[in-house]
Design a protein around this motif. Structure first.
Motif, PDB file in Angstrom:
ATOM      1  N   ALA A  20       7.278  -4.866   3.800  1.00 23.55           N
ATOM      2  CA  ALA A  20       7.804  -4.498   2.483  1.00 23.55           C
ATOM      3  C   ALA A  20       6.919  -5.046   1.369  1.00 23.55           C
ATOM      4  O   ALA A  20       6.657  -4.350   0.383  1.00 23.55           O
ATOM      5  CB  ALA A  20       9.236  -5.003   2.332  1.00 23.55           C
ATOM      6  N   ALA A  21       6.445  -6.267   1.528  1.00 22.87           N
ATOM      7  CA  ALA A  21       5.561  -6.861   0.518  1.00 22.87           C
ATOM      8  C   ALA A  21       4.235  -6.105   0.436  1.00 22.87           C
ATOM      9  O   ALA A  21       3.729  -5.846  -0.663  1.00 22.87           O
ATOM     10  CB  ALA A  21       5.325  -8.337   0.833  1.00 22.87           C
ATOM     11  N   ALA A  22       3.678  -5.748   1.581  1.00 23.89           N
ATOM     12  CA  ALA A  22       2.414  -5.003   1.596  1.00 23.89           C
ATOM     13  C   ALA A  22       2.591  -3.631   0.960  1.00 23.89           C
ATOM     14  O   ALA A  22       1.727  -3.161   0.207  1.00 23.89           O
ATOM     15  CB  ALA A  22       1.897  -4.865   3.029  1.00 23.89           C
ATOM     16  N   ALA A  23       3.714  -2.982   1.241  1.00 18.57           N
ATOM     17  CA  ALA A  23       3.981  -1.665   0.662  1.00 18.57           C
ATOM     18  C   ALA A  23       4.178  -1.758  -0.844  1.00 18.57           C
ATOM     19  O   ALA A  23       3.660  -0.928  -1.596  1.00 18.57           O
ATOM     20  CB  ALA A  23       5.217  -1.050   1.317  1.00 18.57           C
ATOM     21  N   GLU A  24       4.904  -2.780  -1.278  1.00 18.49           N
ATOM     22  CA  GLU A  24       5.127  -2.958  -2.708  1.00 18.49           C
ATOM     23  C   GLU A  24       3.801  -3.204  -3.426  1.00 18.49           C
ATOM     24  O   GLU A  24       3.555  -2.633  -4.496  1.00 18.49           O
ATOM     25  CB  GLU A  24       6.083  -4.123  -2.955  1.00 18.49           C
ATOM     26  CG  GLU A  24       6.445  -4.271  -4.418  1.00 18.49           C
ATOM     27  CD  GLU A  24       7.491  -5.342  -4.661  1.00 18.49           C
ATOM     28  OE1 GLU A  24       7.453  -5.943  -5.754  1.00 18.49           O
ATOM     29  OE2 GLU A  24       8.329  -5.573  -3.768  1.00 18.49           O
ATOM     30  N   ALA A  25       2.940  -4.018  -2.833  1.00 17.24           N
ATOM     31  CA  ALA A  25       1.631  -4.288  -3.438  1.00 17.24           C
ATOM     32  C   ALA A  25       0.791  -3.012  -3.541  1.00 17.24           C
ATOM     33  O   ALA A  25      -0.004  -2.861  -4.473  1.00 17.24           O
ATOM     34  CB  ALA A  25       0.884  -5.346  -2.623  1.00 17.24           C
ATOM     35  N   ALA A  26       0.988  -2.096  -2.597  1.00 12.00           N
ATOM     36  CA  ALA A  26       0.242  -0.840  -2.600  1.00 12.00           C
ATOM     37  C   ALA A  26       0.947   0.251  -3.405  1.00 12.00           C
ATOM     38  O   ALA A  26       0.416   1.353  -3.551  1.00 12.00           O
ATOM     39  CB  ALA A  26       0.036  -0.365  -1.166  1.00 12.00           C
TER      40      ALA A  26
END
Length: 147
Positions: A30-36
């Motif tokens: 979720a954090a990686a997706a939010e950053a992207a």
């Protein structure tokens, strides 16, 4: 009467994937997706294919929940990243008829990764919602995060 000798190789016990492990993977994805800037769904399955964790971003397309689960299941059953299997289901590929031959939720689109611990398969993660390459990268980022 003859007795056949059986050699049993002792395997070292490997700790199973836990709910805490699964929640950590979901949070990392979720954090990686939010950053992207990508709205995703993420699914984590244990070695038996049972759901350990699932999250769908409020903004993610509804079908991403299904695709993330199917990607995880496919990666688990074939013990391979789904990105590596895309060509195998094309006409002439070794798995060309597999998606329709089985009554199982297989999906040969990038975004699913098997999870290993000490060389043993312990589960899988699937990400859906972005482009296939984005889903794969988010799953890989989550798996690479320290536990």
């Amino acid at each position: 009467m003859s007795t056949a000798a059986t050699t049993v190789t002792a395997r070292t016990a490997v700790a199973p994937l836990t709910s805490a492990d699964a929640e950590g993977l979901v949070s990392a994805a979720a954090a990686a997706a939010e950053a992207a800037g990508i709205a995703i769904s993420v699914t984590v399955l244990d070695a038996g294919g049972h759901l350990l964790a699932f999250r769908r971003d409020d903004r993610a397309v509804l079908i991403s929940g299904e695709t993330s689960t199917r990607k995880a299941y496919t990666a688990l059953q074939l013990d391979a990243p789904t990105a590596d299997l895309v060509d195998a289901v094309q006409p002439g590929g070794p798995f060309h008829t597999l998606p329709t031959a089985l009554d199982r939720p297989l999906l040969f689109i990038a975004g699913g990764l098997p999870l290993h611990r000490d060389g043993r398969l312990v589960g899988a993660i699937g990400v859906g919602g972005g482009a296939p390459g984005q889903d794969h990268d988010i799953a890989a980022t989550a798996v690479a995060m320290p536990a």
